[in-house]
Design a protein around this motif. Structure first.
Motif, PDB file in Angstrom:
ATOM      1  N   GLY A 105       8.454   0.523  -7.366  1.00 55.79           N
ATOM      2  CA  GLY A 105       7.570  -0.196  -6.628  1.00 55.79           C
ATOM      3  C   GLY A 105       7.865  -0.462  -5.148  1.00 55.79           C
ATOM      4  N   ASP A 106       9.390  -0.677  -4.763  1.00 58.25           N
ATOM      5  CA  ASP A 106       9.855  -0.776  -3.581  1.00 58.25           C
ATOM      6  C   ASP A 106       9.523   0.512  -2.723  1.00 58.25           C
ATOM      7  N   ALA A 107       9.807   1.700  -3.338  1.00 56.93           N
ATOM      8  CA  ALA A 107       9.775   2.975  -2.725  1.00 56.93           C
ATOM      9  C   ALA A 107       8.214   3.255  -2.323  1.00 56.93           C
ATOM     10  N   MET A 108       7.483   2.811  -3.058  1.00 57.71           N
ATOM     11  CA  MET A 108       5.824   2.840  -2.805  1.00 57.71           C
ATOM     12  C   MET A 108       5.541   1.973  -1.576  1.00 57.71           C
ATOM     13  N   GLU A 109       5.962   0.799  -1.444  1.00 52.74           N
ATOM     14  CA  GLU A 109       5.724   0.208  -0.252  1.00 52.74           C
ATOM     15  C   GLU A 109       6.409   0.828   0.789  1.00 52.74           C
ATOM     16  N   ALA A 110       7.573   1.387   0.646  1.00 54.82           N
ATOM     17  CA  ALA A 110       8.341   1.647   1.816  1.00 54.82           C
ATOM     18  C   ALA A 110       7.728   3.093   2.546  1.00 54.82           C
ATOM     19  N   VAL A 111       6.953   3.839   1.585  1.00 55.32           N
ATOM     20  CA  VAL A 111       6.213   5.114   1.874  1.00 55.32           C
ATOM     21  C   VAL A 111       4.998   4.585   2.724  1.00 55.32           C
ATOM     22  N   ILE A 112       4.378   3.573   2.153  1.00 56.65           N
ATOM     23  CA  ILE A 112       2.922   3.204   2.801  1.00 56.65           C
ATOM     24  C   ILE A 112       3.537   2.616   4.306  1.00 56.65           C
ATOM     25  N   ALA A 113       4.472   2.156   4.580  1.00 52.39           N
ATOM     26  CA  ALA A 113       5.167   1.684   5.850  1.00 52.39           C
ATOM     27  C   ALA A 113       5.220   2.894   6.732  1.00 52.39           C
ATOM     28  N   ALA A 114       5.774   3.935   6.052  1.00 49.27           N
ATOM     29  CA  ALA A 114       6.399   5.085   6.639  1.00 49.27           C
ATOM     30  C   ALA A 114       4.883   5.696   7.314  1.00 49.27           C
ATOM     31  N   VAL A 115       3.933   5.983   6.642  1.00 49.31           N
ATOM     32  CA  VAL A 115       2.628   6.434   6.819  1.00 49.31           C
ATOM     33  C   VAL A 115       2.068   5.648   8.037  1.00 49.31           C
ATOM     34  N   TYR A 116       2.048   4.225   7.922  1.00 46.06           N
ATOM     35  CA  TYR A 116       1.561   3.345   9.023  1.00 46.06           C
ATOM     36  C   TYR A 116       2.331   3.471  10.470  1.00 46.06           C
ATOM     37  N   LYS A 117       3.697   3.675  10.234  1.00 44.04           N
ATOM     38  CA  LYS A 117       4.396   3.865  11.459  1.00 44.04           C
ATOM     39  C   LYS A 117       4.307   5.259  12.015  1.00 44.04           C
ATOM     40  N   ASP A 118       3.793   6.413  11.175  1.00 43.21           N
ATOM     41  CA  ASP A 118       3.638   7.834  11.465  1.00 43.21           C
ATOM     42  C   ASP A 118       2.212   7.724  12.038  1.00 43.21           C
ATOM     43  N   ALA A 119       1.376   7.409  11.727  1.00 39.87           N
ATOM     44  CA  ALA A 119       0.058   7.605  12.253  1.00 39.87           C
ATOM     45  C   ALA A 119      -1.154   6.208  12.255  1.00 39.87           C
ATOM     46  N   GLY A 120      -0.661   5.316  12.189  1.00 39.52           N
ATOM     47  CA  GLY A 120      -1.328   3.913  12.152  1.00 39.52           C
ATOM     48  C   GLY A 120      -1.867   3.530  11.102  1.00 39.52           C
ATOM     49  N   PHE A 121      -2.687   2.494  11.298  1.00 44.85           N
ATOM     50  CA  PHE A 121      -3.177   1.507  10.388  1.00 44.85           C
ATOM     51  C   PHE A 121      -4.232   2.253   9.468  1.00 44.85           C
ATOM     52  N   GLU A 122      -5.131   2.960  10.436  1.00 45.74           N
ATOM     53  CA  GLU A 122      -6.263   3.771   9.383  1.00 45.74           C
ATOM     54  C   GLU A 122      -5.643   4.947   8.719  1.00 45.74           C
ATOM     55  N   ALA A 123      -4.771   5.322   8.820  1.00 45.42           N
ATOM     56  CA  ALA A 123      -4.074   6.397   8.038  1.00 45.42           C
ATOM     57  C   ALA A 123      -3.502   5.870   6.875  1.00 45.42           C
ATOM     58  N   ALA A 124      -2.985   4.762   7.142  1.00 43.95           N
ATOM     59  CA  ALA A 124      -2.399   4.041   5.976  1.00 43.95           C
ATOM     60  C   ALA A 124      -3.272   3.626   4.928  1.00 43.95           C
ATOM     61  N   GLN A 125      -4.370   2.930   5.493  1.00 45.25           N
ATOM     62  CA  GLN A 125      -5.405   2.435   4.911  1.00 45.25           C
ATOM     63  C   GLN A 125      -6.193   3.645   3.857  1.00 45.25           C
ATOM     64  N   ALA A 126      -6.256   4.692   4.403  1.00 46.14           N
ATOM     65  CA  ALA A 126      -6.997   5.895   4.016  1.00 46.14           C
ATOM     66  C   ALA A 126      -6.086   6.327   2.642  1.00 46.14           C
ATOM     67  N   VAL A 127      -4.941   6.261   2.956  1.00 47.82           N
ATOM     68  CA  VAL A 127      -3.733   6.751   1.790  1.00 47.82           C
ATOM     69  C   VAL A 127      -3.770   5.675   0.686  1.00 47.82           C
ATOM     70  N   ILE A 128      -3.827   4.468   0.992  1.00 49.13           N
ATOM     71  CA  ILE A 128      -3.904   3.338   0.042  1.00 49.13           C
ATOM     72  C   ILE A 128      -5.074   3.319  -0.827  1.00 49.13           C
ATOM     73  N   LEU A 129      -6.176   3.442  -0.157  1.00 48.59           N
ATOM     74  CA  LEU A 129      -7.514   3.488  -0.872  1.00 48.59           C
ATOM     75  C   LEU A 129      -7.666   4.681  -1.714  1.00 48.59           C
ATOM     76  N   ARG A 130      -7.208   5.534  -1.397  1.00 47.83           N
ATOM     77  CA  ARG A 130      -7.303   6.911  -2.099  1.00 47.83           C
ATOM     78  C   ARG A 130      -6.303   6.871  -3.399  1.00 47.83           C
ATOM     79  N   LEU A 131      -5.073   6.499  -2.996  1.00 48.31           N
ATOM     80  CA  LEU A 131      -4.025   6.223  -4.295  1.00 48.31           C
ATOM     81  C   LEU A 131      -4.380   5.152  -5.211  1.00 48.31           C
ATOM     82  N   TRP A 132      -4.876   3.858  -4.877  1.00 47.17           N
ATOM     83  CA  TRP A 132      -5.284   2.755  -5.651  1.00 47.17           C
ATOM     84  C   TRP A 132      -6.614   3.205  -6.218  1.00 47.17           C
ATOM     85  N   GLY A 133      -7.258   3.981  -5.804  1.00 50.74           N
ATOM     86  CA  GLY A 133      -8.627   4.623  -6.499  1.00 50.74           C
ATOM     87  C   GLY A 133      -9.547   3.445  -6.932  1.00 50.74           C
TER      88      GLY A 133
END
Length: 228
Positions: free
Chosen positions: A117-145
């Motif tokens: 669970g901790d690693a999943m949250e860290a990966v989300i933050a990594a996406v956010y820092k790498d490409a911004g909120f919209e990219a992180a949002q897209a990843v989250i919504l796809r994975l949480w489905g």
């Protein structure tokens, strides 16, 4: 930075190619293997928890525009709690690419719920820092489905629901009794009984006391509701 085949495959499962791969490596680095020259994922975990929360809160509001705060809060908690993050982490097999110290590897760290669970949250933050909120949002919504749409209408903790049920009938709160513990230290299994004062009880088994208590409470509540 050249990435291994395993990390490349993980990026595909995640659905995001990192412009700065160092962010992903840091997100996958457990404190057990960190060093002065290698940062662990704890700071990213802190950030990722907040990014996930904002995305899920927004998604819930958009999904059900009539829901009250009292209805939304338990749904939100069900979607962002550590168990939910760990479930998603297993689906994309974060465990296969985690960087762990020897002790964590030997103790089954790649399967531990809290660690995943901790690693999943860290990966989300990594996406956010790498490409911004919209990219992180897209990843989250796809994975949480479909989880957002199928989260229980009343996602309250079963222990809370059971306690409210018995209190409404002027009965003492239930007790939770450890019936058995088995398995190795790194992967224990607990059997818990949810028990009322009159002896009525239901038992459940899970990999943590909390999950076993919740399952036992849910089973007992179902039994009581069927009798009423």
């Amino acid at each position: 930075m050249k990435l291994s085949k395993d990390i490349h495959a993980f990026q595909e499962r995640l659905g995001h190619d990192f412009a700065d791969p160092e962010l992903l490596i840091r997100a996958l680095t457990h404190p057990s293997v960190s060093s002065p020259n290698r940062q662990d994922n704890q700071r990213l975990e802190f950030l990722g928890d907040r990014v996930l929360g904002l995305v899920m809160a927004t998604a819930l509001l958009d999904h059900d525009r009539q829901a009250t705060e009292g209805q939304l809060a338990p749904r939100f908690n069900a979607l962002v709690r550590k168990e939910a993050c760990a479930d998603v982490a297993r689906e994309i097999d974060i465990g296969a690419v985690l960087k762990l110290g020897r002790s964590e590897m030997l103790s089954g760290g790649r399967r531990k719920q809290a660690l995943l669970g901790d690693a999943m949250e860290a990966v989300i933050a990594a996406v956010y820092k790498d490409a911004g909120f919209e990219a992180a949002q897209a990843v989250i919504l796809r994975l949480w489905g479909k989880r957002v749409g199928t989260v229980d209408e009343d996602a309250r903790d079963p222990k809370t629901s059971l306690q409210e049920y018995v209190q409404a009938r002027r009965q003492p709160p239930p007790a939770y009794v450890l019936v058995a513990r088995s398995g190795p230290d790194h992967e224990p299994v607990f059997t818990i009984a949810a028990r009322l004062q009159d002896g009525t009880e239901e038992q459940a088994t899970a990999g943590s006391k909390r999950l076993a208590e919740q399952a036992a409470a849910k089973a007992l509540l179902t039994k009581l509701e069927q009798k009423s």
